[in-house]
Design a protein around this motif. Sequence first.
Motif, PDB file in Angstrom:
ATOM      1  N   TRP A 238       0.172 -36.308   1.198  1.00  0.00           N
ATOM      2  CA  TRP A 238      -0.136 -37.538   1.932  1.00  0.00           C
ATOM      3  C   TRP A 238      -1.467 -38.084   1.437  1.00  0.00           C
ATOM      4  O   TRP A 238      -2.348 -37.343   1.027  1.00  0.00           O
ATOM      5  CB  TRP A 238      -0.114 -37.361   3.434  1.00  0.00           C
ATOM      6  CG  TRP A 238      -0.915 -36.230   4.046  1.00  0.00           C
ATOM      7  CD1 TRP A 238      -1.824 -35.419   3.449  1.00  0.00           C
ATOM      8  CD2 TRP A 238      -0.828 -35.810   5.413  1.00  0.00           C
ATOM      9  NE1 TRP A 238      -2.318 -34.511   4.350  1.00  0.00           N
ATOM     10  CE2 TRP A 238      -1.736 -34.722   5.564  1.00  0.00           C
ATOM     11  CE3 TRP A 238      -0.101 -36.239   6.517  1.00  0.00           C
ATOM     12  CZ2 TRP A 238      -1.899 -34.073   6.782  1.00  0.00           C
ATOM     13  CZ3 TRP A 238      -0.275 -35.583   7.720  1.00  0.00           C
ATOM     14  CH2 TRP A 238      -1.160 -34.516   7.852  1.00  0.00           C
ATOM     15  N   ALA A 239      -1.551 -39.399   1.378  1.00  0.00           N
ATOM     16  CA  ALA A 239      -2.762 -40.079   0.915  1.00  0.00           C
ATOM     17  C   ALA A 239      -3.470 -40.649   2.135  1.00  0.00           C
ATOM     18  O   ALA A 239      -2.868 -41.392   2.911  1.00  0.00           O
ATOM     19  CB  ALA A 239      -2.415 -41.187  -0.066  1.00  0.00           C
ATOM     20  N   MET A 240      -4.744 -40.289   2.294  1.00  0.00           N
ATOM     21  CA  MET A 240      -5.500 -40.687   3.477  1.00  0.00           C
ATOM     22  C   MET A 240      -6.753 -41.458   3.103  1.00  0.00           C
ATOM     23  O   MET A 240      -7.394 -41.179   2.087  1.00  0.00           O
ATOM     24  CB  MET A 240      -5.924 -39.456   4.286  1.00  0.00           C
ATOM     25  CG  MET A 240      -4.817 -38.726   4.992  1.00  0.00           C
ATOM     26  SD  MET A 240      -5.528 -37.488   6.114  1.00  0.00           S
ATOM     27  CE  MET A 240      -4.036 -36.760   6.764  1.00  0.00           C
ATOM     28  N   SER A 241      -7.103 -42.400   3.942  1.00  0.00           N
ATOM     29  CA  SER A 241      -8.408 -43.041   3.885  1.00  0.00           C
ATOM     30  C   SER A 241      -9.174 -42.658   5.157  1.00  0.00           C
ATOM     31  O   SER A 241      -8.587 -42.146   6.114  1.00  0.00           O
ATOM     32  CB  SER A 241      -8.261 -44.561   3.790  1.00  0.00           C
ATOM     33  OG  SER A 241      -7.604 -45.069   4.948  1.00  0.00           O
TER      34      SER A 241
ATOM     35  N   ARG B  65     -14.434 -37.227   1.530  1.00  0.00           N
ATOM     36  CA  ARG B  65     -14.025 -37.231   0.127  1.00  0.00           C
ATOM     37  C   ARG B  65     -13.763 -35.819  -0.403  1.00  0.00           C
ATOM     38  O   ARG B  65     -13.028 -35.635  -1.381  1.00  0.00           O
ATOM     39  CB  ARG B  65     -15.096 -37.903  -0.723  1.00  0.00           C
ATOM     40  CG  ARG B  65     -15.026 -39.418  -0.711  1.00  0.00           C
ATOM     41  CD  ARG B  65     -13.926 -39.877  -1.630  1.00  0.00           C
ATOM     42  NE  ARG B  65     -13.687 -41.316  -1.525  1.00  0.00           N
ATOM     43  CZ  ARG B  65     -12.674 -41.931  -2.096  1.00  0.00           C
ATOM     44  NH1 ARG B  65     -11.792 -41.228  -2.798  1.00  0.00           N
ATOM     45  NH2 ARG B  65     -12.501 -43.225  -1.962  1.00  0.00           N
ATOM     46  N   SER B  66     -14.371 -34.824   0.213  1.00  0.00           N
ATOM     47  CA  SER B  66     -14.182 -33.451  -0.259  1.00  0.00           C
ATOM     48  C   SER B  66     -12.744 -32.969  -0.088  1.00  0.00           C
ATOM     49  O   SER B  66     -12.339 -31.963  -0.686  1.00  0.00           O
ATOM     50  CB  SER B  66     -15.131 -32.501   0.472  1.00  0.00           C
ATOM     51  OG  SER B  66     -14.812 -32.441   1.856  1.00  0.00           O
TER      52      SER B  66
ATOM     53  N   SER C  63      -5.811 -29.112   0.034  1.00  0.00           N
ATOM     54  CA  SER C  63      -4.718 -29.030   0.990  1.00  0.00           C
ATOM     55  C   SER C  63      -5.256 -28.733   2.379  1.00  0.00           C
ATOM     56  O   SER C  63      -6.134 -27.880   2.545  1.00  0.00           O
ATOM     57  CB  SER C  63      -3.730 -27.931   0.596  1.00  0.00           C
ATOM     58  OG  SER C  63      -3.099 -28.238  -0.621  1.00  0.00           O
ATOM     59  N   ILE C  64      -4.750 -29.445   3.371  1.00  0.00           N
ATOM     60  CA  ILE C  64      -5.051 -29.139   4.765  1.00  0.00           C
ATOM     61  C   ILE C  64      -4.167 -27.972   5.169  1.00  0.00           C
ATOM     62  O   ILE C  64      -2.950 -27.981   4.933  1.00  0.00           O
ATOM     63  CB  ILE C  64      -4.802 -30.363   5.661  1.00  0.00           C
ATOM     64  CG1 ILE C  64      -5.793 -31.489   5.298  1.00  0.00           C
ATOM     65  CG2 ILE C  64      -4.926 -29.997   7.133  1.00  0.00           C
ATOM     66  CD1 ILE C  64      -5.527 -32.802   6.005  1.00  0.00           C
TER      67      ILE C  64
ATOM     68  N   ALA D 263      -0.851 -30.999   0.871  1.00  0.00           N
ATOM     69  CA  ALA D 263      -1.645 -31.584  -0.215  1.00  0.00           C
ATOM     70  C   ALA D 263      -2.141 -32.963   0.198  1.00  0.00           C
ATOM     71  O   ALA D 263      -1.382 -33.777   0.734  1.00  0.00           O
ATOM     72  CB  ALA D 263      -0.808 -31.673  -1.479  1.00  0.00           C
ATOM     73  N   THR D 264      -3.422 -33.204  -0.057  1.00  0.00           N
ATOM     74  CA  THR D 264      -4.082 -34.409   0.440  1.00  0.00           C
ATOM     75  C   THR D 264      -4.778 -35.147  -0.690  1.00  0.00           C
ATOM     76  O   THR D 264      -5.465 -34.536  -1.511  1.00  0.00           O
ATOM     77  CB  THR D 264      -5.124 -34.031   1.520  1.00  0.00           C
ATOM     78  OG1 THR D 264      -4.467 -33.296   2.557  1.00  0.00           O
ATOM     79  CG2 THR D 264      -5.790 -35.267   2.103  1.00  0.00           C
TER      80      THR D 264
END
Length: 207
Positions: free
Chosen positions: A51-54, A58-59, A64-65, A70-71
Amino acid sequence: MTAQVEWLEIGGDPEVWRSLGLVVSHDGVIPLVGTSLRIVDPTQGAGIVAWAMSGVDRSLDATSIDGGLATRVVEPMGPLFAEHELGASGLDHVVVMTPDLERTTGDIAAATACELKRVREVGSMRQGFHRIGRGGLIVEVVERPEIDDGPSSFWGLVMNVDDLDRACERIGAGRISAPTDAVQPGRRIATISNDVGLGVPVALMTA
């Protein structure tokens, strides 16, 4: 800045998604209100690969959470809109599987500052729910006793459509189940067949 899931990345074939009546751009984006989808080369993996997050630290980029989610950290996207023949409007929720509900929901909360909203127990299954960002994508975290110890993983997604009966007709008999009552009161849901080849469990639900 508030955390936002800008899109889910799914390994697959854009033409299969187009066959459902969804608009897929040249770069694989399926524009939806709130959280979009991005279809990527299946060599990157099967199903939901990231997933792509804003609005998050930034770290987290390229990490992966909870070891399995995967982030990618990206800039906020502007509002996206497409008129899908399927009548799709947005994502209702994404499902995450875990052997340890507290661990996974704790890691999601730490990464996004979106706290666990509630926990639901159904027999031996437990479900925890987060709501992230504008559009309120729900992250449903599912713990089952048969899940092996290890990191959490993305499982499937549910998409809202304007007219479920029409969407089922558009997809075609044999490619989607008949609509049934959803767990959510007053809503209905239908599941797309694995034979369609999306590579990820997908259900459609009334908004």
